[in-house]
Design a protein around this motif. Structure first.
Motif, PDB file in Angstrom:
ATOM      1  N   ASP A 289      43.801  47.048  28.387  1.00  0.00           N
ATOM      2  CA  ASP A 289      43.330  46.342  29.593  1.00  0.00           C
ATOM      3  C   ASP A 289      41.825  46.048  29.570  1.00  0.00           C
ATOM      4  O   ASP A 289      41.195  45.996  30.618  1.00  0.00           O
ATOM      5  CB  ASP A 289      43.674  47.167  30.839  1.00  0.00           C
ATOM      6  N   ILE A 290      41.294  45.832  28.358  1.00  0.00           N
ATOM      7  CA  ILE A 290      39.855  45.499  28.304  1.00  0.00           C
ATOM      8  C   ILE A 290      39.624  44.225  29.136  1.00  0.00           C
ATOM      9  O   ILE A 290      40.395  43.267  29.049  1.00  0.00           O
ATOM     10  CB  ILE A 290      39.393  45.331  26.826  1.00  0.00           C
ATOM     11  N   GLY A 291      38.577  44.252  29.937  1.00  0.00           N
ATOM     12  CA  GLY A 291      38.264  43.092  30.789  1.00  0.00           C
ATOM     13  C   GLY A 291      38.950  43.099  32.144  1.00  0.00           C
ATOM     14  O   GLY A 291      38.741  42.207  32.960  1.00  0.00           O
ATOM     15  N   HIS A 292      39.751  44.166  32.410  1.00  0.00           N
ATOM     16  CA  HIS A 292      40.596  44.131  33.616  1.00  0.00           C
ATOM     17  C   HIS A 292      39.799  44.050  34.904  1.00  0.00           C
ATOM     18  O   HIS A 292      40.308  43.571  35.918  1.00  0.00           O
ATOM     19  CB  HIS A 292      41.523  45.357  33.651  1.00  0.00           C
ATOM     20  N   ARG A 293      38.556  44.500  34.894  1.00  0.00           N
ATOM     21  CA  ARG A 293      37.795  44.517  36.150  1.00  0.00           C
ATOM     22  C   ARG A 293      37.413  43.113  36.612  1.00  0.00           C
ATOM     23  O   ARG A 293      37.064  42.914  37.769  1.00  0.00           O
ATOM     24  CB  ARG A 293      36.563  45.420  36.027  1.00  0.00           C
ATOM     25  N   VAL A 294      37.465  42.149  35.689  1.00  0.00           N
ATOM     26  CA  VAL A 294      37.101  40.786  36.101  1.00  0.00           C
ATOM     27  C   VAL A 294      38.227  39.774  35.892  1.00  0.00           C
ATOM     28  O   VAL A 294      38.108  38.625  36.303  1.00  0.00           O
ATOM     29  CB  VAL A 294      35.827  40.288  35.358  1.00  0.00           C
ATOM     30  N   LEU A 295      39.335  40.206  35.261  1.00  0.00           N
ATOM     31  CA  LEU A 295      40.426  39.258  35.011  1.00  0.00           C
ATOM     32  C   LEU A 295      41.343  39.167  36.222  1.00  0.00           C
ATOM     33  O   LEU A 295      41.581  40.172  36.893  1.00  0.00           O
ATOM     34  CB  LEU A 295      41.274  39.734  33.826  1.00  0.00           C
ATOM     35  N   LYS A 296      41.902  37.998  36.433  1.00  0.00           N
ATOM     36  CA  LYS A 296      42.865  37.859  37.540  1.00  0.00           C
ATOM     37  C   LYS A 296      44.216  38.419  37.109  1.00  0.00           C
ATOM     38  O   LYS A 296      44.923  39.030  37.867  1.00  0.00           O
ATOM     39  CB  LYS A 296      43.002  36.396  37.941  1.00  0.00           C
ATOM     40  N   LYS A 297      44.565  38.174  35.830  1.00  0.00           N
ATOM     41  CA  LYS A 297      45.865  38.634  35.313  1.00  0.00           C
ATOM     42  C   LYS A 297      45.637  39.390  34.017  1.00  0.00           C
ATOM     43  O   LYS A 297      44.762  38.989  33.226  1.00  0.00           O
ATOM     44  CB  LYS A 297      46.736  37.414  34.964  1.00  0.00           C
ATOM     45  N   PRO A 298      46.423  40.454  33.724  1.00  0.00           N
ATOM     46  CA  PRO A 298      46.241  41.131  32.448  1.00  0.00           C
ATOM     47  C   PRO A 298      46.625  40.230  31.274  1.00  0.00           C
ATOM     48  O   PRO A 298      47.515  39.390  31.408  1.00  0.00           O
ATOM     49  CB  PRO A 298      47.184  42.341  32.537  1.00  0.00           C
ATOM     50  N   VAL A 299      45.952  40.405  30.141  1.00  0.00           N
ATOM     51  CA  VAL A 299      46.274  39.608  28.953  1.00  0.00           C
ATOM     52  C   VAL A 299      47.453  40.234  28.211  1.00  0.00           C
ATOM     53  O   VAL A 299      48.328  39.550  27.706  1.00  0.00           O
ATOM     54  CB  VAL A 299      45.028  39.499  28.037  1.00  0.00           C
ATOM     55  N   VAL A 300      47.499  41.580  28.169  1.00  0.00           N
ATOM     56  CA  VAL A 300      48.634  42.282  27.547  1.00  0.00           C
ATOM     57  C   VAL A 300      49.521  42.759  28.686  1.00  0.00           C
ATOM     58  O   VAL A 300      49.052  43.438  29.593  1.00  0.00           O
ATOM     59  CB  VAL A 300      48.152  43.500  26.731  1.00  0.00           C
TER      60      VAL A 300
END
Ligand code: AMP
Ligand code: GLY
Length: 428
Positions: free
Chosen positions: A415-426
């Motif tokens: 979940d790298i980046g989760h604090r700024v992403l709207k949706k998870p990449v994985v």
């Protein structure tokens, strides 16, 4: 120019990779380096804290400039030894490195020069520390004064956890002298960001703002680590905030060090909490962030060699960095068990197929080459760096590549980046 890089992690692989592209570089050495770095630089078998031997090497190999990766070399006085022997080196001397190697020193400096940070008190006596902890109550933060490889900070959610932390550091001495003195600090709330600049002691050249992920598990759970992933630039720091941080934190810190009689050259890294009351300093580091640098350097268009050279010579006035558009994301692949006990010597498969790929870089951390194979050789093993037009694109590159890498026990955050992403990449 003949350059020596000191260190053996992913940060140093990224540095060597970037330096290897400079037309000014004729020879690259790295001490002691790792499996990945051995493909780009000649490895020298000297430990990062053997500062006299490092200087002997630099002299005998006719090195023009040495670049220091880890804080432990700086705290050992590698810069003092090199400078005394007339060898050019990028980094702060031992006295100035106290900004990172003593939290009591850095907190007192911030207080004296009104640099925004949390309320705190410093203790040499556990009895007094416990009384203060009881008075303030939880949540509260207890920090060892000295260097503990990123493990000396306990964010305590209950009073008993905080009192236990005082005991662990001051009575049980789990970090030996590093915890003889402690800092007890107000818990700050907000988003964290890493602001890293290169400075010649007067001017500061900012790198792209980054965000690290210090906890081991997804959702920022589990123990603190050296860093499980990072991305740059972070949208948490817009140009107005970047300029506020330079004016209220970075430049006042550099000037404060000068006023206190330290000459500060090298990297200044402020770990910030973006609170509702503005940015506040959690800690300073006096070297590049790892893994932040692995996400920053692939976006640097400018040649790094003249920049580091100008910093050493006090010529940074007017120097600017050019950046590539887009984002970079670095996902750390670690050995199972890290940051506790882990096994090494596991064969890593799948790396050859990922070479020379557009928008993908693999920086090695704890690896070793053995008869053509690459083995895991540390806690943090690989840094898989994706690049893309935006953070989602960068993460997609990194995670797709990780899906094709294998070694026994490998683990990584999804979940790298989760604090700024709207949706998870994985999503699995
Ligand atoms: P440090 O050892 O100071 O770098 O702290 C390691 C981590 O602990 C930081 O990245 C934060 O996540 C957390 N931390 C440190 N100080 C504080 C604080 N005053 N309030 C909240 N969290 C903190
Ligand atoms: N990534 C955190 C550090 O370099 O200290």
């Amino acid at each position: 120019m003949r350059i020596l890089v000191i260190g053996s992690g992913g940060r140093e692989h990224a540095l060597v990779w970037k330096l290897s592209q400079s037309p000014e570089v004729t020879k690259l050495y790295c001490a002691p380096g790792n499996g990945g770095i051995s493909e780009l630089a000649e490895l020298l078998d000297v430990g990062t804290e053997n500062v006299d031997e490092l200087a002997d090497m630099a002299e005998s190999k006719d090195v023009d400039l040495t670049i220091v990766g880890p804080e432990s070399s700086l705290a050992k006085g590698v810069v003092d030894v090199f400078e005394k022997r007339g060898l050019r080196i990028f980094g702060p001397n031992k006295a100035a490195a106290k900004l990172e190697s003593s939290k009591a020193f850095s907190k007192n400096l911030m207080k004296k020069y009104q640099i925004p940070t949390g309320q705190f008190a410093v203790f040499d006596d556990p009895q007094a520390a416990r009384a203060y902890v009881r008075q303030l109550g939880a949540p509260i933060v207890v920090k060892a004064d000295g260097l503990c490889g990123g493990k000396g900070t306990i964010v305590a959610h209950t009073l008993s956890e905080a009192l236990g932390a005082v005991d662990l550091l001051m009575e049980d001495r789990i970090f030996k002298q590093a915890g003889e003195r402690i800092v007890v600090e107000e818990r700050l709330v907000g988003e964290e960001t890493s602001i890293i600049v290169i400075t010649d002691g007067v001017y500061a050249l900012p790198m792209l703002p980054a965000q690290d992920h210090k906890r081991l598990h997804d959702g920022d759970k589990g123990p603190n680590t050296g860093g499980m992933g990072a991305y740059a630039p972070t949208p948490l720091v817009d140009p107005a905030l970047a300029s506020q941080v330079m004016q209220q934190i970075i430049m006042p810190t550099i000037r404060a060090m000068t006023s206190e009689g330290f000459s500060f050259k090298g990297v200044l890294y402020a770990g910030l909490m973006l609170t509702s009351d503005g940015p506040k300093v959690l800690e300073y580091n006096v070297r590049f962030g790892d893994p932040e640098l692995q996400a920053i350097l692939p976006l640097l268009k400018s040649d790094l060699v003249p920049i580091l050279d100008d910093a050493v010579e006090g010529r940074l006035s007017g120097v600017q960095c050019e950046w590539e558009p887009g984002s970079c994301a670095c996902v750390v692949v670690a050995s199972g068990g890290y940051p506790g006990d882990f096994q090494i010597g596991k064969e890593i498969r799948g790396l050859d197929a990922l070479k020379n790929r557009r928008d993908l870089l693999i920086f090695h951390a704890g690896t070793k080459k053995d008869k053509g194979r690459t083995l895991s050789w540390g806690g943090r093993v690989l840094n898989v760096v994706g690049r893309g037009p935006d953070l989602e694109g960068a993460l997609k590159q990194a995670y797709e590549a990780i899906g094709t890498i294998h070694f026994d026990g490998m683990s990584y955050r999804k979940d790298i980046g989760h604090r700024v992403l709207k949706k998870p990449v994985v999503t699995s």
